[in-house]
Design a protein around this motif. Structure first.
Motif, short mmCIF file in Angstrom:
data_model
loop_
_atom_site.label_atom_id
_atom_site.label_comp_id
_atom_site.label_asym_id
_atom_site.label_seq_id
_atom_site.Cartn_x
_atom_site.Cartn_y
_atom_site.Cartn_z
N VAL A 49 -10.01 -10.03 2.96
CA VAL A 49 -9.40 -8.88 2.29
C VAL A 49 -7.89 -8.97 2.42
N PRO A 50 -7.16 -8.92 1.31
CA PRO A 50 -5.69 -9.01 1.38
C PRO A 50 -5.09 -7.85 2.20
N ASP A 51 -3.98 -8.13 2.87
CA ASP A 51 -3.31 -7.12 3.70
C ASP A 51 -2.96 -5.86 2.92
N LEU A 94 -18.92 -12.27 12.21
CA LEU A 94 -19.17 -12.11 10.78
C LEU A 94 -18.21 -11.09 10.17
N VAL A 95 -18.01 -9.98 10.88
CA VAL A 95 -17.10 -8.94 10.40
C VAL A 95 -15.68 -9.49 10.31
N ALA A 96 -15.26 -10.24 11.31
CA ALA A 96 -13.91 -10.82 11.30
C ALA A 96 -13.74 -11.80 10.15
N GLU A 97 -14.76 -12.59 9.89
CA GLU A 97 -14.70 -13.56 8.79
C GLU A 97 -14.60 -12.86 7.44
N GLU A 123 -4.58 -4.45 0.62
CA GLU A 123 -5.77 -3.61 0.48
C GLU A 123 -6.04 -2.85 1.77
N TRP A 124 -5.87 -3.51 2.92
CA TRP A 124 -6.05 -2.83 4.21
C TRP A 124 -5.05 -1.68 4.35
N GLN A 125 -3.83 -1.86 3.84
CA GLN A 125 -2.80 -0.83 3.97
C GLN A 125 -3.11 0.40 3.13
N LYS A 126 -4.02 0.29 2.18
CA LYS A 126 -4.40 1.44 1.35
C LYS A 126 -5.35 2.39 2.10
N LEU A 127 -5.95 1.92 3.18
CA LEU A 127 -6.87 2.76 3.93
C LEU A 127 -6.11 3.82 4.72
N PRO A 128 -6.65 5.03 4.81
CA PRO A 128 -6.01 6.07 5.61
C PRO A 128 -5.97 5.66 7.09
#
Length: 84
Positions: free
Chosen positions: A57-59, A49-52, A61-66
């Motif tokens: 989430v666009p890449d 479920l987490v993977a799905e 957006e993930w790159q904005k995370l510390p």
């Protein structure tokens, strides 16, 4: 699931800043015994479920995370609460 009427011996303590956390959002009336839970062998595993969900989430957006978010989660959480 059979719900158990649970009365805590002590009143749960809320954070001094008024924010909610897991311990302040649990409804004690909904706590049940582990032996009363049923297992669904057809249920989708949580990691799937987490993977799905995370795949949506666009890449960028993930790159904005510390990069140290997991290690310093409390720090970032407190930092965000200060901005609200």
């Amino acid at each position: 699931m059979v719900k158990q009427n649970f009365q805590p011996e002590h009143t749960p303590i809320s954070p001094s800043d008024g924010s909610e956390n897991l311990s302040t959002t649990i409804k004690f009336s909904e706590i049940c015994k582990l032996s009363e839970l049923s297992f669904d062998p057809n249920a989708v595993p949580i990691w799937e479920l987490v993977a799905e969900i995370s795949a949506q989430v666009p890449d960028e957006e993930w790159q904005k995370l510390p990069t140290d978010l997991a290690r310093r989660f409390d720090y970032y959480q407190k930092q965000k609460q200060g901005k609200d």
